[in-house]
Design a protein around this motif. Structure first.
Motif, PDB file in Angstrom:
ATOM      1  N   TYR A 112       0.828  -1.193   0.000  1.00  0.00           N
ATOM      2  CA  TYR A 112       0.000   0.000   0.000  1.00  0.00           C
ATOM      3  C   TYR A 112       0.870   1.253   0.000  1.00  0.00           C
ATOM      4  CZ  TYR A 112      -4.022  -2.876   1.409  1.00  0.00           C
ATOM      5  OH  TYR A 112      -5.025  -3.815   1.473  1.00  0.00           O
ATOM      6  N   SER A 113       0.387   2.279  -0.665  1.00  0.00           N
ATOM      7  CA  SER A 113       1.092   3.561  -0.616  1.00  0.00           C
ATOM      8  C   SER A 113       0.879   4.178   0.771  1.00  0.00           C
ATOM      9  CB  SER A 113       0.545   4.511  -1.693  1.00  0.00           C
ATOM     10  OG  SER A 113      -0.757   4.940  -1.334  1.00  0.00           O
ATOM     11  N   ILE A 114       1.656   5.180   1.073  1.00  0.00           N
ATOM     12  CA  ILE A 114       1.531   5.850   2.369  1.00  0.00           C
ATOM     13  C   ILE A 114       0.149   6.488   2.500  1.00  0.00           C
ATOM     14  CG2 ILE A 114       2.445   7.737   3.784  1.00  0.00           C
ATOM     15  CD1 ILE A 114       5.233   6.904   2.543  1.00  0.00           C
ATOM     16  N   SER A 115      -0.349   7.051   1.424  1.00  0.00           N
ATOM     17  CA  SER A 115      -1.700   7.633   1.453  1.00  0.00           C
ATOM     18  C   SER A 115      -2.747   6.560   1.732  1.00  0.00           C
ATOM     19  CB  SER A 115      -2.029   8.315   0.125  1.00  0.00           C
ATOM     20  OG  SER A 115      -1.227   9.448  -0.043  1.00  0.00           O
ATOM     21  N   GLU A 116      -2.612   5.409   1.055  1.00  0.00           N
ATOM     22  CA  GLU A 116      -3.567   4.319   1.283  1.00  0.00           C
ATOM     23  C   GLU A 116      -3.525   3.836   2.733  1.00  0.00           C
ATOM     24  OE1 GLU A 116      -3.844   2.120  -3.056  1.00  0.00           O
ATOM     25  OE2 GLU A 116      -2.033   1.796  -1.849  1.00  0.00           O
ATOM     26  N   ILE A 117      -2.333   3.749   3.282  1.00  0.00           N
ATOM     27  CA  ILE A 117      -2.203   3.324   4.688  1.00  0.00           C
ATOM     28  C   ILE A 117      -2.860   4.350   5.605  1.00  0.00           C
ATOM     29  CG2 ILE A 117      -0.550   2.918   6.567  1.00  0.00           C
ATOM     30  CD1 ILE A 117       1.330   1.702   4.404  1.00  0.00           C
ATOM     31  N   SER A 118      -2.654   5.617   5.307  1.00  0.00           N
ATOM     32  CA  SER A 118      -3.269   6.644   6.157  1.00  0.00           C
ATOM     33  C   SER A 118      -4.789   6.544   6.106  1.00  0.00           C
ATOM     34  CB  SER A 118      -2.785   8.038   5.768  1.00  0.00           C
ATOM     35  OG  SER A 118      -3.343   8.449   4.552  1.00  0.00           O
ATOM     36  N   TYR A 119      -5.352   6.274   4.928  1.00  0.00           N
ATOM     37  CA  TYR A 119      -6.806   6.128   4.825  1.00  0.00           C
ATOM     38  C   TYR A 119      -7.279   4.839   5.492  1.00  0.00           C
ATOM     39  CZ  TYR A 119      -6.746  10.077   1.607  1.00  0.00           C
ATOM     40  OH  TYR A 119      -6.584  11.329   1.064  1.00  0.00           O
ATOM     41  N   LEU A 120      -6.484   3.766   5.372  1.00  0.00           N
ATOM     42  CA  LEU A 120      -6.831   2.508   6.047  1.00  0.00           C
ATOM     43  C   LEU A 120      -6.928   2.707   7.558  1.00  0.00           C
ATOM     44  CD1 LEU A 120      -4.641  -0.231   4.306  1.00  0.00           C
ATOM     45  CD2 LEU A 120      -7.127  -0.218   4.507  1.00  0.00           C
ATOM     46  N   PHE A 123      -7.164   8.078   8.801  1.00  0.00           N
ATOM     47  CA  PHE A 123      -6.695   9.462   8.789  1.00  0.00           C
ATOM     48  C   PHE A 123      -7.307  10.117   7.559  1.00  0.00           C
ATOM     49  CE2 PHE A 123      -3.541   7.601  11.523  1.00  0.00           C
ATOM     50  CZ  PHE A 123      -3.220   8.605  12.411  1.00  0.00           C
ATOM     51  N   LYS A 124      -7.889  11.255   7.751  1.00  0.00           N
ATOM     52  CA  LYS A 124      -8.528  11.936   6.615  1.00  0.00           C
ATOM     53  C   LYS A 124      -7.516  12.709   5.778  1.00  0.00           C
ATOM     54  CE  LYS A 124     -12.948  11.955   8.899  1.00  0.00           C
ATOM     55  NZ  LYS A 124     -12.707  10.647   9.329  1.00  0.00           N
ATOM     56  N   ASP A 125      -6.353  12.971   6.362  1.00  0.00           N
ATOM     57  CA  ASP A 125      -5.318  13.735   5.680  1.00  0.00           C
ATOM     58  C   ASP A 125      -3.985  12.973   5.758  1.00  0.00           C
ATOM     59  OD1 ASP A 125      -3.660  15.656   4.600  1.00  0.00           O
ATOM     60  OD2 ASP A 125      -3.785  17.029   6.312  1.00  0.00           O
ATOM     61  N   PRO A 126      -3.484  12.464   4.617  1.00  0.00           N
ATOM     62  CA  PRO A 126      -2.218  11.737   4.626  1.00  0.00           C
ATOM     63  C   PRO A 126      -1.045  12.580   5.155  1.00  0.00           C
ATOM     64  CG  PRO A 126      -3.365  11.352   2.571  1.00  0.00           C
ATOM     65  CD  PRO A 126      -4.124  12.422   3.297  1.00  0.00           C
ATOM     66  N   ALA A 127      -1.101  13.894   4.948  1.00  0.00           N
ATOM     67  CA  ALA A 127      -0.030  14.758   5.457  1.00  0.00           C
ATOM     68  C   ALA A 127      -0.015  14.752   6.991  1.00  0.00           C
ATOM     69  CB  ALA A 127      -0.191  16.173   4.927  1.00  0.00           C
ATOM     70  N   TYR A 128      -1.216  14.760   7.599  1.00  0.00           N
ATOM     71  CA  TYR A 128      -1.291  14.700   9.057  1.00  0.00           C
ATOM     72  C   TYR A 128      -0.745  13.364   9.556  1.00  0.00           C
ATOM     73  CZ  TYR A 128      -3.041  14.318  13.792  1.00  0.00           C
ATOM     74  OH  TYR A 128      -3.130  14.115  15.142  1.00  0.00           O
ATOM     75  N   PHE A 129      -1.116  12.283   8.863  1.00  0.00           N
ATOM     76  CA  PHE A 129      -0.599  10.959   9.215  1.00  0.00           C
ATOM     77  C   PHE A 129       0.928  10.959   9.165  1.00  0.00           C
ATOM     78  CE2 PHE A 129       1.130   7.018   7.339  1.00  0.00           C
ATOM     79  CZ  PHE A 129       0.977   6.170   8.428  1.00  0.00           C
ATOM     80  N   SER A 130       1.492  11.503   8.105  1.00  0.00           N
ATOM     81  CA  SER A 130       2.953  11.537   7.963  1.00  0.00           C
ATOM     82  C   SER A 130       3.604  12.361   9.074  1.00  0.00           C
ATOM     83  CB  SER A 130       3.351  12.099   6.596  1.00  0.00           C
ATOM     84  OG  SER A 130       2.970  11.194   5.581  1.00  0.00           O
ATOM     85  N   SER A 140      10.121   9.787   8.624  1.00  0.00           N
ATOM     86  CA  SER A 140       8.869   9.775   7.859  1.00  0.00           C
ATOM     87  C   SER A 140       8.479   8.334   7.521  1.00  0.00           C
ATOM     88  CB  SER A 140       9.042  10.580   6.572  1.00  0.00           C
ATOM     89  OG  SER A 140       9.888   9.870   5.684  1.00  0.00           O
ATOM     90  N   PRO A 141       7.216   8.102   7.165  1.00  0.00           N
ATOM     91  CA  PRO A 141       6.809   6.744   6.777  1.00  0.00           C
ATOM     92  C   PRO A 141       7.621   6.209   5.596  1.00  0.00           C
ATOM     93  CG  PRO A 141       4.875   8.147   7.048  1.00  0.00           C
ATOM     94  CD  PRO A 141       6.079   9.026   7.167  1.00  0.00           C
TER      95      PRO A 141
END
Length: 152
Positions: A112-120, A123-130, A140-141
């Motif tokens: 999974y991409s980092i964005s996909e992991i954040s949504y999984l 997290f509504k915002d991948p930047a916040y997750f990172s 960083s992830p």
């Protein structure tokens, strides 16, 4: 007539030995009672373990600390106090720590991409997750994934 006189070295050695045995027994008894005293009462540990189970059960869904506390039938302040006492972290930090652990698993064992992991992880915002990931781990992830893939 006594074989051991008042000032006999044998009497002194015998008394010293008896005192040593007495203090050893006393120390052992003290340790037994201290071992029975739990530094945290069972209720506190029970709340914390239940809190951990709730986090695990509901992780993909984001919950507020007050919602976890309500499920435990305690106040958010009490939940934070329990977490501080047991693990020296706030309840939110405990949730974030578990979330980051799950993120690490996804980064290591999925494509999974980092964005996909954040949504999984809801997290509504991948930047916040990172940002949270970096704050918790120091990297960083993407760096985490590349550092650990290189080691394999």
């Amino acid at each position: 007539v006594s074989v051991i006189s008042e000032n006999s070295p044998y009497k002194q050695i015998s008394l010293q030995s008896l005192f040593q045995l007495f203090f050893i027994a006393l120390h052992s008894l003290k340790n037994t009672f201290e071992d029975q005293k739990d530094p945290y009462n069972n209720r506190t540990l029970g709340y914390f373990y239940t809190f951990q189970k709730l986090i695990k059960k509901t992780l993909p869904e984001s919950k507020l600390i007050k919602e976890y506390a309500a499920e435990l039938r305690i106040t958010p302040v009490h939940l934070n106090r329990i977490c501080q006492t047991l693990v020296q972290k706030s309840a939110l930090q405990v949730v974030h720590e578990y979330c980051i652990t799950e993120a690490k698993k996804h980064l290591l064992y999925s494509s999974y991409s980092i964005s996909e992991i954040s949504y999984l992880l809801n997290f509504k915002d991948p930047a916040y997750f990172s940002r949270l990931f970096k704050k918790q781990t120091g990297i960083s992830p993407g760096q985490f994934r590349s550092n650990n893939i290189q080691k394999k």
